[in-house]
Design a protein around this motif. Structure first.
Motif, PDB file in Angstrom:
ATOM      1  N   MET A 116       0.829  -1.205   0.000  1.00  8.39           N
ATOM      2  CA  MET A 116       0.000   0.000   0.000  1.00  8.39           C
ATOM      3  C   MET A 116       0.864   1.256   0.000  1.00  8.39           C
ATOM      4  SD  MET A 116      -2.782  -1.688   0.081  1.00  8.39           S
ATOM      5  CE  MET A 116      -3.820  -0.225  -0.058  1.00  8.39           C
ATOM      6  N   LEU A 117       0.466   2.236  -0.782  1.00  9.63           N
ATOM      7  CA  LEU A 117       1.082   3.557  -0.721  1.00  9.63           C
ATOM      8  C   LEU A 117       0.104   4.496  -0.031  1.00  9.63           C
ATOM      9  CD1 LEU A 117       3.426   5.419  -1.422  1.00  9.63           C
ATOM     10  CD2 LEU A 117       2.260   5.948  -3.587  1.00  9.63           C
ATOM     11  N   LEU A 118       0.487   4.984   1.142  1.00 11.21           N
ATOM     12  CA  LEU A 118      -0.357   5.902   1.902  1.00 11.21           C
ATOM     13  C   LEU A 118      -0.165   7.326   1.390  1.00 11.21           C
ATOM     14  CD1 LEU A 118       0.236   4.599   5.537  1.00 11.21           C
ATOM     15  CD2 LEU A 118      -1.655   4.035   3.996  1.00 11.21           C
ATOM     16  N   SER A 119      -1.230   8.113   1.467  1.00 10.25           N
ATOM     17  CA  SER A 119      -1.145   9.524   1.132  1.00 10.25           C
ATOM     18  C   SER A 119      -2.171  10.298   1.947  1.00 10.25           C
ATOM     19  CB  SER A 119      -1.363   9.761  -0.372  1.00 10.25           C
ATOM     20  OG  SER A 119      -2.573   9.206  -0.823  1.00 10.25           O
ATOM     21  N   HIS A 120      -1.821  11.534   2.244  1.00 12.39           N
ATOM     22  CA  HIS A 120      -2.699  12.404   3.020  1.00 12.39           C
ATOM     23  C   HIS A 120      -3.851  12.845   2.116  1.00 12.39           C
ATOM     24  CE1 HIS A 120      -4.078  15.925   5.257  1.00 12.39           C
ATOM     25  NE2 HIS A 120      -3.342  15.536   6.277  1.00 12.39           N
ATOM     26  N   HIS A 121      -5.069  12.572   2.553  1.00 12.77           N
ATOM     27  CA  HIS A 121      -6.226  12.788   1.676  1.00 12.77           C
ATOM     28  C   HIS A 121      -6.343  14.235   1.222  1.00 12.77           C
ATOM     29  CE1 HIS A 121     -10.198  12.760   0.003  1.00 12.77           C
ATOM     30  NE2 HIS A 121     -10.692  13.505   0.969  1.00 12.77           N
ATOM     31  N   TRP A 122      -6.308  15.170   2.161  1.00 10.03           N
ATOM     32  CA  TRP A 122      -6.525  16.573   1.776  1.00 10.03           C
ATOM     33  C   TRP A 122      -5.328  17.137   1.031  1.00 10.03           C
ATOM     34  CZ3 TRP A 122     -11.272  17.543   1.473  1.00 10.03           C
ATOM     35  CH2 TRP A 122     -12.179  17.007   2.397  1.00 10.03           C
ATOM     36  N   ASP A 123      -4.121  16.766   1.425  1.00 10.10           N
ATOM     37  CA  ASP A 123      -2.939  17.290   0.747  1.00 10.10           C
ATOM     38  C   ASP A 123      -2.810  16.747  -0.675  1.00 10.10           C
ATOM     39  OD1 ASP A 123      -2.366  18.747   2.975  1.00 10.10           O
ATOM     40  OD2 ASP A 123      -0.791  17.416   3.723  1.00 10.10           O
ATOM     41  N   TRP A 124      -3.409  15.588  -0.939  1.00  8.13           N
ATOM     42  CA  TRP A 124      -3.453  15.057  -2.306  1.00  8.13           C
ATOM     43  C   TRP A 124      -4.105  16.058  -3.258  1.00  8.13           C
ATOM     44  CZ3 TRP A 124      -2.524  12.361  -6.453  1.00  8.13           C
ATOM     45  CH2 TRP A 124      -3.530  11.975  -7.346  1.00  8.13           C
ATOM     46  N   HIS A 125      -4.951  16.920  -2.721  1.00  7.18           N
ATOM     47  CA  HIS A 125      -5.603  17.915  -3.567  1.00  7.18           C
ATOM     48  C   HIS A 125      -4.613  18.949  -4.100  1.00  7.18           C
ATOM     49  CE1 HIS A 125      -9.076  16.026  -1.758  1.00  7.18           C
ATOM     50  NE2 HIS A 125      -9.852  16.651  -2.610  1.00  7.18           N
ATOM     51  N   CYS A 126      -3.435  19.064  -3.505  1.00 16.12           N
ATOM     52  CA  CYS A 126      -2.396  19.916  -4.084  1.00 16.12           C
ATOM     53  C   CYS A 126      -1.979  19.374  -5.444  1.00 16.12           C
ATOM     54  CB  CYS A 126      -1.180  19.996  -3.155  1.00 16.12           C
ATOM     55  SG  CYS A 126      -1.453  20.902  -1.620  1.00 16.12           S
ATOM     56  N   ALA A 127      -1.816  18.050  -5.522  1.00 14.55           N
ATOM     57  CA  ALA A 127      -1.469  17.443  -6.806  1.00 14.55           C
ATOM     58  C   ALA A 127      -2.608  17.607  -7.800  1.00 14.55           C
ATOM     59  CB  ALA A 127      -1.126  15.967  -6.604  1.00 14.55           C
ATOM     60  N   LEU A 128      -3.842  17.400  -7.344  1.00 19.34           N
ATOM     61  CA  LEU A 128      -4.987  17.551  -8.240  1.00 19.34           C
ATOM     62  C   LEU A 128      -5.087  18.976  -8.771  1.00 19.34           C
ATOM     63  CD1 LEU A 128      -7.716  15.532  -6.284  1.00 19.34           C
ATOM     64  CD2 LEU A 128      -6.373  14.767  -8.249  1.00 19.34           C
ATOM     65  N   SER A 129      -4.697  19.951  -7.950  1.00 15.10           N
ATOM     66  CA  SER A 129      -4.795  21.362  -8.344  1.00 15.10           C
ATOM     67  C   SER A 129      -3.531  21.876  -9.024  1.00 15.10           C
ATOM     68  CB  SER A 129      -5.096  22.233  -7.109  1.00 15.10           C
ATOM     69  OG  SER A 129      -6.304  21.827  -6.490  1.00 15.10           O
ATOM     70  N   GLY A 130      -2.466  21.069  -9.028  1.00 13.55           N
ATOM     71  CA  GLY A 130      -1.227  21.496  -9.667  1.00 13.55           C
ATOM     72  C   GLY A 130      -0.515  22.608  -8.929  1.00 13.55           C
ATOM     73  N   ILE A 131      -0.572  22.574  -7.577  1.00 14.51           N
ATOM     74  CA  ILE A 131       0.089  23.594  -6.758  1.00 14.51           C
ATOM     75  C   ILE A 131       1.056  22.915  -5.810  1.00 14.51           C
ATOM     76  CG2 ILE A 131      -1.805  25.243  -6.906  1.00 14.51           C
ATOM     77  CD1 ILE A 131      -2.748  24.294  -4.166  1.00 14.51           C
ATOM     78  N   PRO A 132       2.076  23.635  -5.321  1.00  9.78           N
ATOM     79  CA  PRO A 132       3.029  23.031  -4.395  1.00  9.78           C
ATOM     80  C   PRO A 132       2.372  22.633  -3.084  1.00  9.78           C
ATOM     81  CG  PRO A 132       3.884  25.105  -5.289  1.00  9.78           C
ATOM     82  CD  PRO A 132       2.434  25.031  -5.657  1.00  9.78           C
ATOM     83  N   HIS A 133       2.837  21.531  -2.531  1.00  9.26           N
ATOM     84  CA  HIS A 133       2.461  21.181  -1.168  1.00  9.26           C
ATOM     85  C   HIS A 133       3.469  21.816  -0.234  1.00  9.26           C
ATOM     86  CE1 HIS A 133       2.733  18.517   2.469  1.00  9.26           C
ATOM     87  NE2 HIS A 133       1.479  18.876   2.477  1.00  9.26           N
ATOM     88  N   VAL A 134       2.992  22.575   0.730  1.00  9.75           N
ATOM     89  CA  VAL A 134       3.869  23.277   1.672  1.00  9.75           C
ATOM     90  C   VAL A 134       3.613  22.706   3.055  1.00  9.75           C
ATOM     91  CG1 VAL A 134       4.575  25.499   2.606  1.00  9.75           C
ATOM     92  CG2 VAL A 134       3.764  25.336   0.230  1.00  9.75           C
ATOM     93  N   LEU A 135       4.596  22.019   3.592  1.00  9.59           N
ATOM     94  CA  LEU A 135       4.458  21.379   4.899  1.00  9.59           C
ATOM     95  C   LEU A 135       4.605  22.411   6.002  1.00  9.59           C
ATOM     96  CD1 LEU A 135       4.153  18.517   6.150  1.00  9.59           C
ATOM     97  CD2 LEU A 135       6.648  18.467   6.338  1.00  9.59           C
ATOM     98  N   GLU A 136       3.709  22.390   6.962  1.00 12.97           N
ATOM     99  CA  GLU A 136       3.770  23.316   8.088  1.00 12.97           C
ATOM    100  C   GLU A 136       4.954  22.960   8.977  1.00 12.97           C
ATOM    101  OE1 GLU A 136       0.868  25.045  11.653  1.00 12.97           O
ATOM    102  OE2 GLU A 136       0.071  23.767  10.048  1.00 12.97           O
ATOM    103  N   LEU A 137       5.735  23.958   9.380  1.00  8.26           N
ATOM    104  CA  LEU A 137       6.906  23.739  10.208  1.00  8.26           C
ATOM    105  C   LEU A 137       6.518  23.658  11.684  1.00  8.26           C
ATOM    106  CD1 LEU A 137       9.338  26.297   8.499  1.00  8.26           C
ATOM    107  CD2 LEU A 137       9.128  23.827   8.070  1.00  8.26           C
ATOM    108  N   PRO A 138       7.276  22.892  12.488  1.00  9.54           N
ATOM    109  CA  PRO A 138       6.968  22.798  13.925  1.00  9.54           C
ATOM    110  C   PRO A 138       6.974  24.172  14.584  1.00  9.54           C
ATOM    111  CG  PRO A 138       8.572  21.126  13.282  1.00  9.54           C
ATOM    112  CD  PRO A 138       8.413  22.045  12.103  1.00  9.54           C
TER     113      PRO A 138
END
Length: 221
Positions: A116-138
């Motif tokens: 299985m390849l896991l992926s974050h459901h909502w962040d996957w929408h970055c790929a669908l929208s063609g925009i960068p995924h920006v990870l929140e910093l601690p």
């Protein structure tokens, strides 16, 4: 005859009461998927269910193609397309999904983690929208995160504008822009970045009858 129980239920009664019990660290992941009756019959008759890549939404062809490449790169299996599962969601969402999938079949599965390849459901929408995924910093505040994210998004738009590809599809963008974008998407494939309550999806190249724990045919009404 299948080696797992097959029931029929109203959509609002198909998911048992209580905690679902997802565990992303388990060697065999608890998963749920909704499949059509035809797909379920294929699973019963052949012992396996393979994805139909033609079912992928054409509007998001580039995002799906990237996901398929990541599956080929990261998983020991191979194949065309992907089957989609819930690896962690709420019981309430599953019940709501049953209502939206009346006439289909809810499959509860346990599949080896390595398939299985896991992926974050909502962040996957970055790929669908063609925009960068920006990870929140601690420790980053919401305002600081949004400001940094907007700067990164604006930078990509500036690079596209300089290349004369604003308004054009992903495949027409310069290779370096596509590469940087895809690298940002890899972050939402890393379970260590998920929050405790984040919704997680999973993809696989195939589903086998022995992976299925139970099936519930959802009444069409």
């Amino acid at each position: 005859m299948p080696k797992f129980p097959v029931a029929r239920s109203r959509a609002d009664r198909a998911v048992p009461a209580g905690r679902v019990g997802y565990d992303l660290t388990a060697s065999r992941l608890l998963l749920h998927t909704f499949q059509t009756e035809d797909a379920f019959e294929e699973l019963l008759s052949t012992g396996q269910l393979l994805p139909d890549p033609d079912l992928a939404e054409p509007l998001f062809a580039d995002a799906y193609a990237w996901m398929f490449r990541e599956m080929d790169r990261r998983l020991p299996t191979s194949g065309d397309g992907a089957l989609w599962f819930w690896a962690r969601t709420t019981r309430e969402y599953l019940v709501d999904s049953c209502r939206r999938n009346r006439g289909d079949v809810l499959l509860t599965c346990r599949i080896p983690r390595e398939r299985m390849l896991l992926s974050h459901h909502w962040d996957w929408h970055c790929a669908l929208s063609g925009i960068p995924h920006v990870l929140e910093l601690p420790g980053e505040s919401d305002d600081d995160y949004e400001a940094r994210r907007d700067r990164i998004w604006d930078e990509v738009e500036d690079r596209k504008g300089a290349a004369g590809v604003l308004g054009k599809g992903f495949r027409d963008w310069p290779e370096d822009v596509r590469r940087d974008l895809e690298r940002s998407w890899e972050q939402f494939l890393d379970p260590s970045t998920y929050g405790r309550w984040d919704t997680v999806q999973a993809t696989a190249h195939a589903l086998y009858a022995e992976d299925v724990v139970s099936a519930v045919r959802l009444d069409p009404r």
